[in-house]
Design an enzyme around this catalytic site. Structure first.
Site, PDB file in Angstrom:
ATOM      1  N   ASP A  22       0.832  -1.205   0.000  1.00 17.06           N
ATOM      2  CA  ASP A  22       0.000   0.000   0.000  1.00 17.06           C
ATOM      3  C   ASP A  22       0.869   1.258   0.000  1.00 17.06           C
ATOM      4  OD1 ASP A  22       0.999  -0.294   2.625  1.00 17.06           O
ATOM      5  OD2 ASP A  22      -0.685   0.815   3.459  1.00 17.06           O
ATOM      6  N   GLU A  60       3.493   1.562   2.524  1.00 17.07           N
ATOM      7  CA  GLU A  60       4.618   0.627   2.356  1.00 17.07           C
ATOM      8  C   GLU A  60       4.644  -0.478   3.400  1.00 17.07           C
ATOM      9  OE1 GLU A  60       7.838   3.925   2.477  1.00 17.07           O
ATOM     10  OE2 GLU A  60       7.855   3.167   0.431  1.00 17.07           O
TER      11      GLU A  60
HETATM   12  C1  NOJ Z   1       9.040   2.889   6.326  1.00 13.13           C
HETATM   13  C2  NOJ Z   1       7.847   3.339   5.573  1.00 13.13           C
HETATM   14  O1  NOJ Z   1       8.206   4.396   4.771  1.00 13.13           O
HETATM   15  C3  NOJ Z   1       6.725   3.692   6.498  1.00 13.13           C
HETATM   16  O2  NOJ Z   1       5.590   4.062   5.785  1.00 13.13           O
HETATM   17  C4  NOJ Z   1       6.416   2.504   7.338  1.00 13.13           C
HETATM   18  O3  NOJ Z   1       5.400   2.809   8.249  1.00 13.13           O
HETATM   19  C5  NOJ Z   1       7.654   2.027   8.069  1.00 13.13           C
HETATM   20  N1  NOJ Z   1       8.712   1.770   7.122  1.00 13.13           N
HETATM   21  C6  NOJ Z   1       7.375   0.805   8.907  1.00 13.13           C
HETATM   22  O4  NOJ Z   1       7.144  -0.300   8.073  1.00 13.13           O
HETATM   23  C1  NOJ Z   2       6.526   6.945   4.335  1.00 14.79           C
HETATM   24  C2  NOJ Z   2       5.147   7.015   3.804  1.00 14.79           C
HETATM   25  O1  NOJ Z   2       4.382   6.023   4.425  1.00 14.79           O
HETATM   26  C3  NOJ Z   2       5.142   6.820   2.309  1.00 14.79           C
HETATM   27  O2  NOJ Z   2       3.838   6.991   1.823  1.00 14.79           O
HETATM   28  C4  NOJ Z   2       6.067   7.796   1.644  1.00 14.79           C
HETATM   29  O3  NOJ Z   2       6.109   7.533   0.271  1.00 14.79           O
HETATM   30  C5  NOJ Z   2       7.453   7.730   2.237  1.00 14.79           C
HETATM   31  N1  NOJ Z   2       7.404   7.840   3.654  1.00 14.79           N
HETATM   32  C6  NOJ Z   2       8.347   8.851   1.697  1.00 14.79           C
HETATM   33  O4  NOJ Z   2       7.820  10.098   2.055  1.00 14.79           O
END
Ligand code: NOJ
Ligand code: NOJ
Length: 467
Positions: free
Chosen positions: A211, A214
């Protein structure tokens, strides 16, 4: 406005407010929340600053041109990458300026877009571990190759939409040949950037993926909405480019996506569920982001006042009211995060989520102002009772859409931006990714590019209702 003049203006503003991050450290009290007298001035200033800070993160000096870094933060967290999703959303806010032309002249925007196009052409052929669905790239163009949630299939769809939005403006301005040569070519295997993404989307949308946050592998409302928008718009572009069989194929796939989206309208939950078959509530700001990021007044996918959407919005708000201490301190606007069960950095409200709620209310107001009444249903009653507050409503009742109701909606939008203002603090203009759920100090990635883009698009929606 000329970029240099813009930077100059804002450097002046920024030097006046030089004590930058002190705002983050200050104790947050209810008395400092209400600063509404000068709210309008603050909005204008913050919009300027958002542009400058956004542009600081585009083509930084140690990267290839066209890179949009997610944030200048290089550790804890390391966001010094080009994420396909963030890049596409940020550049879409830039493309929108071509028609609004508030801050830049068209040459400046087109220059930014040429760089972005060159960058997209560089990364698309690199076959990273996630294929075209690879989530992020090093700033020298290499795909990220360490373990990561992949593929993330919203990325190519959003990127195609951004490039198609640009293509359609160029086409209307008489640059059809440029579009057909550099953006969409009717040939297979696809080499041109838009067609390459559309082919990927149309052949892979049925596959589960990670999603937008991520984290979760599955079928996602946000991803499917982005894919639907890409293929609907793609079918029109293909037809215009005389790529008739592709137009038919994209339309057919779009129709199937519409059908698949129906599964997210969960009648036992009573709202739109973000990812199918998980143990979570399914409440997620991603549902609202999906509407905002696929918005096209000429081809609506789902209206802002749809009863399911209103039910989802009300439930998302209530969930965040419950989980954040910050929302139990009697301040007007609700702090909004990604989803209530979130634990990333402790699970906090995010600026891009809070700004998205502002934008949502502005768009809702614009849409409702076209109606004279709205029918209260078992799904939307909760939303309208929360909004009106002073009297109960009845199912089947015709609620008049009068000035009073419309003002309540736009004031509610403003409250979210006041919330954003509050957590930015009086001596700062910066937005990190998050603000802490109990005390409200900013945290995680500094100067998140997407935070600024979300402020800019909220302001655009606000300006449209003022007009
Ligand atoms: C890094 C991702 O960018 C973020 O969206 C996520 O919540 C964390 N990893 C934990 O999986
Ligand atoms: C974590 C977020 O969950 C994701 O949507 C985003 O693309 C990355 N950070 C980078 O900003």
């Amino acid at each position: 406005m000329n970029k240099k003049i813009l930077i100059l203006c804002v450097t002046i503003i920024a030097s006046i407010t030089a004590s930058a991050n002190n705002g983050i450290k200050r104790q947050i009290t209810a008395t400092t929340f209400d600063q509404s007298e000068d709210f309008e001035n603050w909005l204008v200033n913050q919009e300027y600053v958002s542009w400058v800070k956004l542009l600081d993160n585009v083509s930084p000096s140690d990267s290839l041109r066209g890179v949009v870094i997610a944030s200048p933060s290089r550790h804890d967290p390391d966001y010094y990458y080009h994420w396909v999703r963030d890049g596409a959303l940020v550049m879409n806010s830039v493309v929108q300026e071509l028609e609004a032309s508030n801050y830049f002249n068209p040459e400046e925007i087109n220059e930014l877009m040429f760089d972005y196009l060159t960058w997209v052409r560089t990364i698309q052929p690199k076959n990273g571990p996630g294929g075209l669905g690879e989530a992020k790239y090093f700033v020298d163009g290499r795909p990220y190759d360490l373990p990561w949630g992949r593929p993330q299939n919203d990325g190519p769809a959003l990127r195609a939409v951004t490039l198609m939005n640009w293509a359609s403006i160029l086409w209307k301005a008489g640059h059809k040949d440029f579009v057909l040569k550099n953006l969409y070519k009717a040939e297979l295997p696809a080499i041109s950037p838009i067609k390459k993404d559309l082919e990927y989307v149309s052949h892979h949308w049925q596959e589960p993926c990670f999603d937008l946050w991520e984290e979760t592998m599955g079928d996602h409302f946000y991803t499917r909405m982005a894919q639907l928008r890409a293929l609907r718009q793609g079918a029109l572009l293909a037809r215009a480019a005389n790529d008739i069989s592709a137009a038919e194929w994209y339309s057919q796939q779009a129709e199937q996506i519409s059908w698949a989206l129906g599964q997210h309208f969960n009648s036992s939950a009573g709202y739109i569920v973000t990812t199918l078959n998980t143990s979570r509530s399914g409440l997620d700001v991603a549902t609202v982001l999906a509407l905002l990021h696929t918005y096209d007044p000429n081809d609506p996918l789902l209206s802002f006042s749809n009863e399911w959407v209103l039910a989802t919005v009300a439930n998302v708000e209530r969930a965040f009211e419950r989980v954040y201490t910050l929302n139990q301190k009697g301040y007007p606007a609700i702090a909004i995060g990604r989803y209530p069960e979130d634990v990333y950095y402790g699970g906090n409200p995010w600026f891009l989520a809070t700004n998205a709620f502002a934008e949502y209310y502005y768009r809702l107001r614009a849409e409702l102002s076209q109606l004279s009444t709205i029918t209260i249903t078992d799904k939307n009653i909760d939303f309208f009772e929360r909004l009106i507050q002073d009297h109960p409503l009845k199912i089947h009742q015709q609620l008049p859409v009068d000035g009073n109701l419309l003002n309540k909606i736009s004031s509610k939008g403003d409250e979210f931006l006041k919330r954003t203002r509050f957590h930015i603090g009086p001596n700062s203009n910066s937005m990190m990714e998050q603000y802490q759920r109990d005390h409200g100090y900013q945290l995680s990635a500094k100067d998140l590019t997407w935070s600024y883009a979300s402020f800019i698009t909220a302001m655009k929606a606000r300006a449209e209702i003022k007009r």
